[in-house]
Design an enzyme around this catalytic site. Sequence first.
Site, short mmCIF file in Angstrom:
data_model
loop_
_atom_site.label_atom_id
_atom_site.label_comp_id
_atom_site.label_asym_id
_atom_site.label_seq_id
_atom_site.Cartn_x
_atom_site.Cartn_y
_atom_site.Cartn_z
N ASP A 109 -3.82 -6.55 4.93
CA ASP A 109 -4.78 -7.46 5.56
C ASP A 109 -4.75 -8.84 4.89
O ASP A 109 -5.21 -9.81 5.46
CB ASP A 109 -6.20 -6.88 5.46
CG ASP A 109 -6.37 -5.71 6.41
OD1 ASP A 109 -5.91 -5.82 7.56
OD2 ASP A 109 -6.95 -4.67 6.00
N ASN A 164 0.85 -1.20 0.00
CA ASN A 164 0.00 0.00 0.00
C ASN A 164 0.88 1.25 0.00
O ASN A 164 2.11 1.15 -0.05
CB ASN A 164 -0.98 -0.01 1.18
CG ASN A 164 -0.24 -0.08 2.50
OD1 ASN A 164 0.51 0.83 2.84
ND2 ASN A 164 -0.45 -1.16 3.24
O1 PMT Z 1 2.89 6.16 6.60
P1 PMT Z 1 2.28 7.45 6.10
O2 PMT Z 1 2.47 7.64 4.62
O3 PMT Z 1 2.73 8.63 6.90
O4 PMT Z 1 0.69 7.34 6.28
C1 PMT Z 1 0.12 7.32 7.54
C2 PMT Z 1 -1.01 6.27 7.65
C3 PMT Z 1 -2.15 6.67 6.70
C4 PMT Z 1 -0.49 4.87 7.26
C5 PMT Z 1 -1.48 6.27 9.16
O5 PMT Z 1 -1.95 7.55 9.47
C6 PMT Z 1 -2.60 5.24 9.37
O6 PMT Z 1 -3.76 5.51 9.21
N1 PMT Z 1 -2.21 3.99 9.76
C7 PMT Z 1 -3.14 2.85 9.92
C8 PMT Z 1 -3.33 2.21 8.57
C9 PMT Z 1 -4.26 0.98 8.68
O7 PMT Z 1 -3.80 -0.12 8.46
O8 PMT Z 1 -5.46 1.24 9.09
P2 PMT Z 1 -6.62 0.12 9.28
O9 PMT Z 1 -7.84 0.91 9.52
O10 PMT Z 1 -6.57 -0.86 8.17
O11 PMT Z 1 -6.19 -0.66 10.60
C10 PMT Z 1 -6.63 -0.28 11.91
C11 PMT Z 1 -5.53 -0.53 12.90
O12 PMT Z 1 -5.20 -1.92 12.95
C12 PMT Z 1 -4.24 0.20 12.61
O13 PMT Z 1 -3.70 0.65 13.83
C13 PMT Z 1 -3.36 -0.88 11.98
O14 PMT Z 1 -1.96 -0.66 12.25
C14 PMT Z 1 -3.86 -2.14 12.67
N2 PMT Z 1 -3.76 -3.37 11.84
C15 PMT Z 1 -4.38 -3.43 10.64
C16 PMT Z 1 -4.31 -4.62 9.92
C17 PMT Z 1 -3.61 -5.72 10.43
N3 PMT Z 1 -3.52 -6.87 9.76
N4 PMT Z 1 -2.99 -5.61 11.62
C18 PMT Z 1 -3.06 -4.45 12.33
O15 PMT Z 1 -2.48 -4.35 13.40
#
Ligand code: PMT
Length: 398
Positions: free
Chosen positions: A277, A208
Amino acid sequence: MLTGKRILLGVTGGIACYKSVDLVSRLKKQGAEVKVVMTDAACEFVSPITFQTLSGNVVHTKMFDQLFNMDVEHISLAKWADLIVVAPATANTIAKIRYGIADNMLTTVLQARRCPLAIAPAMNTAMYESKQTQENMKALKEEGVHFFDPCDGLLACGDVGAGKMMEPVDMVERIRYVFTEKTLAGKKVVITAGPTLERIDPVRFVSNHSSGKMGYSIAELARNRGADVTLISGPTKLEAPWGMKVIPVESTLEMFATVEKEFDSADILVKSAAPSDFRPAHYTDEKIKKKEKDSLTIELTPNPDIAKHFGKLKKNQFIVGFAAESHMLEEHAQRKLKEKGFDFIVANNITQEGAGFKGDTNIVKIFHKEGWQKDYPMMAKTELAKVILDLVEEGLKS
Ligand code: PMT
């Protein structure tokens, strides 16, 4: 920013003096007030007028050249400074500082100082590695003097080795570290940052747009606040920050295994990474060949949810989550906050200009487990790091 900080720059004789000119300019741009003291040898390399013009202040060179001021100059300069930085620092001046020799304006000011001192050595490798210089630096470090260690490189004398003065851009970061209150001292902070990368074949992968900037900004500020920082980073183009343990990982499974090793000893976990994911169900050792008109279907299998897993195992850890959303931000963020055991979640709408991936800014809404939520305007990711760590510190107190 270093707004209002009063920095006294001591310049001693070495070819690296030209870099100190750039340092003054950078400190001024950060809002610091800068005064300069030069030794006679330094004046052989760069004219005091250069420093005078850039700092906007009279440059001090001579002990008895005080016609412009009725103060006892070395005392008033020492009292004025919030921090003294000696850059470049020769082996000679380092030795004088250690033994309290005050035989010129700079060493006399240094002898009268009560503020913190930082030294940026610059010299030939043999001089730097000599028993005397090493012992002098060790003794000064033990007294709490900060050292901006030189790097390896081609030196002016033609030798290649240690002794090249730290770059001004990096010195500014170290100076910021010196000025930051150590409010996270004694805390271990684990931060995940960047994307993960899931290989399809030796050429292709699923990933991503995460650049790692958000997570690295938090890691650097946590370090400046005195935390013991472990940064678990997916593949990014960013340089590994100094002063922390950086563990590079590639896939979500690797990130999971690394968080597992660090989790028990962590006080704070910040999940700013964007782990994939899904990963390809099968990795193909050989490059998948293109067959005319054929479509290609790649089967994906789910990766573990790292945050959810450790959210369930948490004991005293304070956990900050992120949510990258393109729609229904509030509903998704609130669900993730509860499901993943976060103390608060930082939600960004990655379709909004100035928010989310890649850029230097973000626009977020924070949802707290205590029920409150707050919108934050567009701000630099470095500023958002402050907001996040301030909230963490408040949370640790309650
Ligand atoms: O890196 P940059 O370019 O500065 O961009 C910043 C960002 C957009 C990456 C950051 O601000 C951000 O939003 N990070 C979380 C990205 C994400 O995976 O979001 P999510 O909504 O899919 O996941 C929710 C949470 O679960 C997040 O804390 C993620 O780290 C965590 N997660 C998600 C998937 C997974 N398999 N394991 C996880 O731990």
